[in-house]
Design a protein around this motif. Structure first.
Motif, short mmCIF file in Angstrom:
data_model
loop_
_atom_site.label_atom_id
_atom_site.label_comp_id
_atom_site.label_asym_id
_atom_site.label_seq_id
_atom_site.Cartn_x
_atom_site.Cartn_y
_atom_site.Cartn_z
N TYR A 68 -11.26 25.03 -52.18
CA TYR A 68 -12.09 24.64 -52.22
C TYR A 68 -12.91 23.49 -53.65
O TYR A 68 -11.80 24.61 -53.89
CB TYR A 68 -13.37 25.02 -51.91
CG TYR A 68 -13.21 25.99 -50.47
CD1 TYR A 68 -13.78 25.36 -48.87
CD2 TYR A 68 -12.53 27.09 -49.85
CE1 TYR A 68 -14.03 25.66 -48.16
CE2 TYR A 68 -12.41 27.14 -48.97
CZ TYR A 68 -13.01 26.98 -47.81
OH TYR A 68 -13.33 27.03 -46.67
N SER A 80 -19.34 20.60 -51.18
CA SER A 80 -18.32 21.04 -51.12
C SER A 80 -17.29 19.22 -50.71
O SER A 80 -17.91 18.13 -50.10
CB SER A 80 -17.11 21.47 -49.84
OG SER A 80 -18.43 21.12 -48.55
N GLY A 82 -13.27 19.45 -50.02
CA GLY A 82 -12.62 19.38 -49.12
C GLY A 82 -12.37 20.40 -49.66
O GLY A 82 -12.76 21.17 -50.79
N GLN A 104 -8.50 18.54 -46.96
CA GLN A 104 -9.58 17.90 -45.59
C GLN A 104 -10.60 17.88 -45.73
O GLN A 104 -11.34 19.64 -46.70
CB GLN A 104 -8.63 19.09 -44.41
CG GLN A 104 -7.28 19.17 -45.02
CD GLN A 104 -6.76 18.19 -43.82
OE1 GLN A 104 -7.32 17.11 -42.80
NE2 GLN A 104 -5.29 17.62 -44.87
N PRO A 105 -11.63 18.08 -44.65
CA PRO A 105 -12.69 17.57 -44.76
C PRO A 105 -13.29 19.03 -44.51
O PRO A 105 -13.22 20.49 -43.98
CB PRO A 105 -13.36 16.98 -43.54
CG PRO A 105 -12.02 16.50 -42.83
CD PRO A 105 -10.86 16.80 -44.21
N SER A 107 -15.78 21.64 -42.72
CA SER A 107 -16.45 21.75 -41.28
C SER A 107 -17.26 23.07 -40.81
O SER A 107 -16.48 23.70 -40.92
CB SER A 107 -16.26 20.78 -40.38
OG SER A 107 -17.05 20.83 -39.08
N SER A 252 -14.85 15.02 -33.81
CA SER A 252 -14.71 13.92 -34.95
C SER A 252 -13.76 13.45 -35.39
O SER A 252 -12.68 13.22 -35.01
CB SER A 252 -15.30 14.93 -35.73
OG SER A 252 -14.16 15.45 -36.40
N VAL A 255 -9.50 12.47 -40.70
CA VAL A 255 -9.70 12.11 -42.13
C VAL A 255 -7.84 11.30 -42.35
O VAL A 255 -6.96 12.08 -42.19
CB VAL A 255 -9.99 12.74 -43.44
CG1 VAL A 255 -9.86 11.54 -44.16
CG2 VAL A 255 -11.23 13.45 -43.03
N GLU A 259 -7.32 10.95 -48.33
CA GLU A 259 -8.71 9.60 -48.34
C GLU A 259 -9.77 10.57 -49.40
O GLU A 259 -10.25 9.87 -49.79
CB GLU A 259 -9.20 9.66 -46.57
CG GLU A 259 -10.32 8.78 -47.22
CD GLU A 259 -11.20 8.32 -45.54
OE1 GLU A 259 -12.14 9.71 -45.22
OE2 GLU A 259 -9.92 8.10 -44.60
N LEU A 260 -9.61 11.61 -48.76
CA LEU A 260 -10.34 12.38 -50.04
C LEU A 260 -9.64 13.68 -51.52
O LEU A 260 -10.57 14.03 -52.53
CB LEU A 260 -10.87 14.81 -49.00
CG LEU A 260 -11.39 14.20 -48.05
CD1 LEU A 260 -12.20 15.14 -47.02
CD2 LEU A 260 -13.15 12.90 -48.06
#
Length: 757
Positions: A68, A80, A82, A104-105, A107, A252, A255, A259-260
């Motif tokens: 993380y 956080s 990603g 990655q996001p 969630s 959702s 991504v 992108e992150l």
């Protein structure tokens, strides 16, 4: 199972949504959702470079290895950015490779762990109207590794949902509830027998969601779910299986890659399947005999070094194995003597990455870790906290710095470090002194015309390969928790280079000090401290837990309200009777262990499973020689007038479970010899083609007296006949173990039931 990671760097982190786009980022390593390591914070950067290494033995099963990235704001709140999650079964794909992973996001719906047990049964029901309906009946549920207070909800479609009772304050709820769902058919449905195979599976499925029940306005928290098509019932109409909980697809938008941002990792993951000792005896005996084979280049251990791609691959398990059996000194002496005899220029002695050099490096790393701690740690800590400028390159000098002042700062640091090294001989571990003595004698015999070479042979290891690397990268030698900041790192680099130079030129003061360094090992100092949670009693006699700072030296085990304050409690090492794990059921808390004293046991919760095991190991080591150590203990706590494990009512009743046993004081026994032999077998198996080619090289050298063929020139073969004999024994032992592994896998496959826990 063990793993090591190198968090190298991140790049293109999403900027902070404000005028100052920069972030203060750090990275954590997690087994599923349990944090086991945290890097330093890199300030004001969207491309932070960490360069940190982390190694651990994995003490439990897991599904994902996760990384993380967090951002710390001015209010010291962490958010956080990603994550990277690598499935356990995919770790081998990235083994030993530098790999960029897109972030990655994070969630809540995707942070899922645990498993659930379902039992489905199909039965026929005849209604008053004559229609045939069926019910999928009994569910028995069990959940592990999740948050507390879970409840369950079950429904085959959105129109019909059923819910269990809430099981409070548990991570392993047992529901044991039965739910019935009717599957009705119209009057035109003519089949008397319900055929699962012919039904529309998409419409006939059972969905089970697990929730953490909450009294707050935010509602229940999703813990994971599973969707089971009724097709699994088959003709028998019965299905009983465990399922891993899965994340929820909340629809959702996905991504885009990078992108992150991205994170570069180097993951090394090993998993050893170890047999009992008798299976390894032929290969172990062949390896341990290596020191007595003439020439040593024909021995099994030396052959391993010849066929491995990297000498380090062979050195690590070989050193562990020989240390375990107390034969490291004769083995290293034999291969070192052979290397010295092949060396033509005395100035290059032990300067290459040979099997000898790597084996001595690994031995020093294992046997000399505490020697480094007591010798270098105090002054390294001082350098890292003082931040004195030591730059002596005029080009790199800052405007506010003075060259002469910096040079004096550097000189003082070097003088102090060189002095503590040359006066630390009495603390040098015995096994290192024995190896250094052997190196000195081999060099003296080989280069009789110049006595200085017998000391430079030793100083090349003490200074160049032991102290200098530890000064340069103190975090790799457990002298500092993290890699130093750039300014301090530059200071340590200058000190390390100076120490290397002094070691290379060791012909005056340092030569006379070599004899001091190679003496006796008399001091074994252990130092460890970290925050944990410990148990006490309030005025009503009930147990409570508070966060305390724990500190361990070679004399006492203490805890403090905060770091640096006076000790609230001090336990002399001689009063520790046993150190064992405490079962989770005692206080419904994970990662707990107990330090057993004559009058009572101290219950402690570590921050994570890796830290708990480290505390148990180190406390066991320092107390293993206590004369009153227990042979049995209670694995659970004494609560409500009885021991939870054996139900005895007397609080001083003898233990009901054998202690796991103290680790022997000598490092050579603090190793699993069978596991090391298994690793060596795996290496031989991996490089079997090279073993066969080496056999061919032996045959070629035996019958052909001309120039050596190019494809065989990489092997060191001094005695073709003896080497061929050893290779034949190695291949035979490896093939036998391969057959045993294959048979074990076949047997396990036959016995393993799909869907079992």
């Amino acid at each position: 199972v063990s793993e090591s990671e190198r968090e190298r760097e991140a790049k293109n982190i999403a900027p902070y949504p404000g005028p100052n786009k920069m972030r203060d980022c750090y990275c954590t390593v997690n087994l599923d959702q349990e944090e086991v390591f945290r890097t330093k914070i890199i300030e004001k950067s969207l491309c932070p470079f960490y360069g940190e290494d982390f190694y651990c033995e994995i003490p439990r099963s897991f599904r994902h290895l996760c990384f993380y990235i967090f951002d710390r704001d001015v209010f010291r709140r962490d958010s956080s950015i990603g994550k990277v999650a690598v499935k356990k079964e995919d770790l081998t794909k990235y083994h030993g490779k530098d790999t960029w992973f897109p972030l990655q996001p994070v969630s809540a719906d995707s942070e899922v762990q645990g498993k659930v047990h379902l039992e489905l049964r199909l039965s026929e029901v005849i209604t008053d109207s004559g229609a045939v309906s069926h019910a999928a009946s009994r569910f028995a549920l069990s959940l592990s590794h999740s948050l507390s207070l879970p409840s369950g909800s079950f429904w085959p479609n959105r129109s019909e949902a059923k819910k269990t009772k809430v099981k409070r304050k548990t991570n392993n709820p047992q529901f044991d509830e039965v739910f019935y769902f009717e599957v009705t058919r119209p009057l035109s449905y003519t089949k008397r027998q319900f055929d699962v195979e012919e039904e529309d599976v998409d419409k006939l499925a059972l969905r089970v969601d697990l929730w953490n029940a909450s009294n707050l306005k935010f509602g229940d928290e999703f813990l994971g779910g599973v969707r089971v098509p009724l097709k699994v019932l088959g003709q028998a109409g019965v299905h009983d299986a465990w399922y891993f909980l899965q994340p929820r697809d909340n629809g959702s938008k996905s991504v885009k890659a990078d992108e992150l941002g991205s994170l570069r990792l180097n993951i090394v993951y090993t998993e050893d399947h170890v047999f009992s000792s008798e299976r390894y005896n032929p290969l172990t005996e062949l390896l341990l005999h290596s020191a007595h084979v003439e020439p040593v280049s024909a021995s099994a251990a030396h052959v391993l070094g010849e066929v491995c791609r990297e000498k380090q691959e062979a050195a690590v398990p070989l050193v562990h194995l020989f240390l375990h059996y107390g034969k490291i000194v004769p083995f290293v002496s034999a291969i070192a003597s052979a290397e010295v005899n092949r060396t033509q220029d005395p100035n290059t002695i032990f300067r290459g990455n040979s099997l000898t050099s790597k084996c001595i490096d690994e031995t020093m790393k294992l046997a000399g870790m505490h020697y480094l701690q007591v010798t270098l740690k105090p002054i390294i800590d001082e350098i890292c906290t003082e931040h004195k400028p030591c730059e002596i390159d005029p080009v790199k000098l800052k405007e506010s710095e003075n060259l002469e002042t910096n040079r004096e700062n550097l000189r003082q640091y070097v003088d102090r470090i060189f002095n503590v090294i040359t006066t630390s001989g009495v603390r040098c571990p015995t096994v290192m002194c024995d190896i250094f003595f052997s190196l000195r004698e081999s060099a003296a015999t080989r280069f009789q015309g110049n006595h200085s070479h017998m000391y430079t042979a030793v100083s090349s290891f003490i200074f160049l390969r032991f102290f200098a690397p530890a000064i340069l990268s103190p975090n790799l030698f457990q002298l500092r928790p993290h890699h130093p900041d750039p300014c301090t790192s530059r200071t340590l680099t200058l000190i390390s280079k100076t120490i290397q130079t002094l070691g290379s030129l060791a012909k005056s003061k340092s030569v006379s000090q070599e004899q001091t360094i190679c003496r006796w090992f008399t001091l074994h100092y252990i130092f460890l401290e970290s925050p944990c949670v410990n148990q006490g009693r309030n005025r009503f006699g009930m147990k409570n837990f508070k966060k305390r700072w724990f500190r361990l030296t070679n004399h006492e085990f203490t805890y403090h309200k905060t770091k640096g304050e006076a000790a609230l409690c001090s336990i002399p090492i001689e009063n520790i009777l046993a150190v064992e794990r405490l079962e989770e059921e005692s206080f419904k808390m994970k990662n707990m262990f107990q330090v057993i004293q004559p009058e009572r046991a101290l219950y402690i919760q570590a921050n994570n499973c890796v830290e708990a095991r480290d505390w148990i190991d180190i406390l066991t080591k320092v107390s293993q020689c206590n004369r009153k150590r227990l042979s049995t203990y209670h694995p659970s706590a004494y609560l409500n007038g009885h021991w939870l494990c054996c139900k005895q009512s007397v609080d001083c009743a003898p233990g009901c479970t054998p202690c796991t046993g103290g680790l022997p004081a000598n490092i050579q026994l603090d190793i699993d010899g069978d596991r090391e032999t298994e690793r060596i077998y795996s290496l031989f198996s991996t490089y079997m083609s090279k073993l066969v080619k080496m056999q061919e090289a032996c045959g070629s050298k035996s019958v052909y007296d001309g120039p050596e063929q190019e494809e065989y020139s990489s092997f060191v073969i001094d005695d073709p006949q003896q080497t061929y004999k050893t290779l034949k024994q190695i291949i035979s032992a490896v093939q036998t173990l391969e057959q045993q592994h294959a048979q074990y896998k076949r047997d396990k496959f036959r016995k393993t039931k799909y869907g079992s826990q």
